[in-house]
Design an enzyme around this catalytic site. Structure first.
Site, PDB file in Angstrom:
ATOM      1  N   ASN A  96       0.869  -1.172   0.000  1.00 36.30           N
ATOM      2  CA  ASN A  96       0.000   0.000   0.000  1.00 36.30           C
ATOM      3  C   ASN A  96       0.902   1.216   0.000  1.00 36.30           C
ATOM      4  OD1 ASN A  96      -2.393  -1.494   0.266  1.00 36.30           O
ATOM      5  ND2 ASN A  96      -2.193  -1.570   2.491  1.00 36.30           N
ATOM      6  N   SER A 108       0.171   4.173   6.463  1.00 35.11           N
ATOM      7  CA  SER A 108       0.334   5.111   7.572  1.00 35.11           C
ATOM      8  C   SER A 108       1.788   5.529   7.772  1.00 35.11           C
ATOM      9  CB  SER A 108      -0.230   4.500   8.853  1.00 35.11           C
ATOM     10  OG  SER A 108       0.259   3.197   9.036  1.00 35.11           O
TER      11      SER A 108
HETATM   12  O1  LIG Z   1      -1.555  -2.858   8.084  1.00 34.85           O
HETATM   13  P1  LIG Z   1      -1.695  -1.406   7.750  1.00 34.85           P
HETATM   14  O2  LIG Z   1      -0.799  -0.931   6.663  1.00 34.85           O
HETATM   15  O3  LIG Z   1      -1.635  -0.525   8.956  1.00 34.85           O
HETATM   16  O4  LIG Z   1      -3.203  -1.278   7.213  1.00 34.85           O
HETATM   17  C1  LIG Z   1      -3.560  -1.063   5.884  1.00 34.85           C
HETATM   18  O5  LIG Z   1      -3.433  -2.243   5.097  1.00 34.85           O
HETATM   19  C2  LIG Z   1      -4.248  -3.349   5.480  1.00 34.85           C
HETATM   20  C3  LIG Z   1      -4.036  -4.466   4.495  1.00 34.85           C
HETATM   21  O6  LIG Z   1      -4.297  -4.066   3.171  1.00 34.85           O
HETATM   22  C4  LIG Z   1      -5.731  -2.946   5.555  1.00 34.85           C
HETATM   23  O7  LIG Z   1      -6.480  -4.005   6.103  1.00 34.85           O
HETATM   24  C5  LIG Z   1      -5.911  -1.704   6.419  1.00 34.85           C
HETATM   25  O8  LIG Z   1      -7.263  -1.279   6.377  1.00 34.85           O
HETATM   26  C6  LIG Z   1      -4.997  -0.589   5.902  1.00 34.85           C
HETATM   27  O9  LIG Z   1      -5.142   0.572   6.678  1.00 34.85           O
END
Ligand SMILES: O=P(O)(O)O[C@H]1O[C@H](CO)[C@@H](O)[C@H](O)[C@H]1O
Ligand SMILES: O=P(O)(O)O[C@H]1O[C@H](CO)[C@@H](O)[C@H](O)[C@H]1O
Lengths: 356, 356
Positions: free
Chosen positions: B161, B169
């Site tokens: 992501n 984040s």
């Molecule tokens: O684990 P992270 O990066 O804090 O969280 C992010 O990626 C995850 C996996 O795609 C999602 O389920 C979360 O909603 C997203 O905020």
């Protein structure tokens, strides 16, 4: 390591309507959040805004002037995703040709409507009176009837995007209705599931589901004689709900006055609780699933009216759930369980926080 | 009214991999945008941030101290969605019982990893050198091998992501890898499609698709001996792409050194073009689809390595596409066509805008 606990152990739940799965990780609610924060919407809008293209009497970007409407107002979207007239697409379809079986397309005609709920710029469903919401239902019903009788199109998808975080660009209370030549993917998938369930068990999947939820009670948020609002066992969004007709009713056209009044009442009560959850104008996308306007085969018999509410907020007015990464490549994942979400929605006040 | 024009008339396209449809409305790109604007990420981060829980030598929220790593660094997510140990869930499954067929669940164990791409806080894949990206591929390959040989789990989903708008984040370059007891929904769906295509036509869907795209050329963005990057005919996100192995290769474990080098090179070139498109650090979710670590039946034979890139931006660094309302209740909708998107990505400079 004890016994399995749905409130503490990771598990998957199956969605029999869309034939898909969701991963539930209830222990993950402790996770701190350092990511993107949403802006909250201001609660102090004027009841008329001269720059709003949906307010009565104002001029829209493409030229037309809105009437001085007093209840609801329906018009064709100035930037419609589908249009009534376009040349037909006639592919040379032959399953023997590798290209035509891998690059498959269909032309799609239709009409996109915008439906204002109220002349007032600063109300939303939870702040409207029940008779005003009934009037919205009447407007939907007339449009459904008109499209059914006057067009060759297949389906009318009525939906509302509420809040900037849900891609809504104007707070003036409104929804959309896209009427399309083809049955869209989601309802098509639901019909497949409903059909195979009935073939196998002889009953309606959603009638059976309503009765299972009555027995269990833990996921029901609100109900009256005609409808129930529940967090589905297989909910994906943190506070996702479904409004389900208590009896097997195919579409808006089949509603009795009593059913219409009960639905308006439940929509108002549910959205009030949503707003109260985080003391904010609660964003969501919601929509109706019902019989196609131009049904084929057993589709009317299979249809059981319901509405889906998909709200993005997770832990307050500014922290949303992102369905990204694992959700896009693997499968949707949620933190709190459906039962925990239902508890939370049941626990809030039934009077809107702005009206106290 | 003339002849049908894919660049001007609404149509649906079929996705044979996920067995779903997308609505394409190419004339809709003229629509003005008055909705939510995203923040752009700052381009001036330090290469070490004392408050970052992923930087070398720093302490994480739950206590552990990161090593002073010099290339990649893998650790178990402190807030994992699945865990190695939990009690087994043994439902009393009987298809005759209405409750158990409508409320279907499975326990799911597994492990969630975080994989830092680099000790440097302020780089991203497009700003890394090809040998550094190859090292990321090696790290993925080792983890895949380790999970395959040391655990009973079914699938390893590697995904990144990138960007706050994609729920990320922390800008420190990293991805995740979720190893799960069950085959997640999306790859399971792809295997269903691959299996039925091979049963019907005797060939691999993705081999055939690669050769159709070679003939058409209009959707190919970049390619080398081992991989191609293309905007799939059925793309949903405005600038969605797929990296596809030119030859039928099941997983990272089967890559030759040449293939690994070619993939690193293509990943770098594609993400540079993404950044150049709107002169911003281009957000996306991306991930790998390959053979399950614990395959059953024909799954290894069916596997054809590919990566999906799902970027949300539509018309500049601050205007994203929202897949809401009609998309959630009906079917996904896009404005520009796949061919137009490919043109745009091909048209930008191949040198990163920050390095000129
Ligand atoms: O684990 P992270 O990066 O804090 O969280 C992010 O990626 C995850 C996996 O795609 C999602 O389920 C979360 O909603 C997203 O905020
Ligand atoms: O038509 P609107 O409200 O401007 O647009 C919004 O809703 C549409 C239908 O759900 C989506 O396709 C758009 O991405 C979204 O921004």
């Amino acid at each position: 390591t004890g016994t399995f606990d749905f409130n503490n152990n990771s598990h998957r739940r199956y969605n029999p309507l869309s034939d898909s799965w969701v991963l539930v990780s209830p222990h993950r609610t402790q996770r701190p959040w350092q990511g993107q924060q949403e802006k909250t919407s201001s609660d102090s809008l004027p009841d008329y805004d001269a720059t709003c293209y949906l307010c009565p009497g104002n001029t829209r970007a493409t030229g037309p002037v809105n009437p001085k409407y007093e209840s609801t107002f329906v018009f064709v979207n100035d930037y419609a995703a589908v249009k009534v007239d376009q040349p037909p697409y006639e592919p040379s379809e032959s399953d023997k040709d590798m290209k035509s079986r891998l690059l498959k397309a269909q032309g799609t005609r239709g009409t996109c409507f915008v439906i204002c709920f109220s002349p007032k710029h600063n109300v939303t469903l939870p702040l409207m009176r029940v008779p005003e919401i009934e009037y919205v239902l009447d407007t939907w019903t007339s449009l459904y009837y008109k499209m059914k009788t006057e067009t060759p199109f297949r389906y009318l998808q009525i939906f509302e995007n509420k809040g900037a975080v849900m891609g809504c660009s104007n707070p003036h209370p409104h929804c959309q209705a896209w009427c399309t030549e083809s049955l869209p993917f989601e309802p098509a998938q639901e019909f497949r599931s409903l059909r195979s369930y009935t073939a196998k068990h002889g009953t309606c999947l959603l009638c059976d589901y309503a009765s299972v939820e009555q027995q269990e009670a833990s996921r029901i948020v609100l109900q009256n004689d005609s409808f129930m609002a529940l967090v589905p066992f297989w909910a994906v969004w943190p506070f996702e709900t479904m409004i389900l007709a208590q009896s097997h009713t195919a579409s808006l056209l089949d509603f009795t006055p009593k059913q219409k009044n009960d639905l308006a009442d439940l929509m108002q009560k549910l959205t009030i609780r949503y707003d109260n959850l985080f003391q904010t104008s609660f964003p969501y996308s919601m929509g109706l699933h019902q019989a196609p306007i131009n049904p084929v085969a057993d589709e009317v018999d299979l249809s059981h009216f319901h509405m889906h509410f998909y709200p993005p907020l997770l832990r307050g007015a500014t922290v949303r759930k992102f369905l990204v990464g694992f959700e896009m490549l693997g499968e949707p994942q949620r933190d709190l369980t459906a039962e925990q979400a239902a508890d939370r929605i049941r626990a809030v006040d039934e009077v809107h926080y702005l009206l106290k």
